[in-house]
Motif scaffolding. Sequence first.
Motif: not given
Length: 69
Positions: A56-60, A62-69
Amino acid sequence: MMTINVGVLMAVIVVLRLRRRTQARSRVEERNTAFIVLTLGIVIAPTPLGQGIFNVLKQLVSGVSQAGT
């Protein structure tokens, strides 16, 4: 015969220690709490619950880092 799950016991200890007021803690007490929390993480990590939390933390992240780029 009664068995106690070490992870559950450590989680209870962490909750009880963190309920105390911050101003009442000494540095040694804060170090002990950090050590107990670290040990709890090591105990939980190889279990299915620990792996689920990790996923769950890995997905979270990953989602945050994709939203930042």
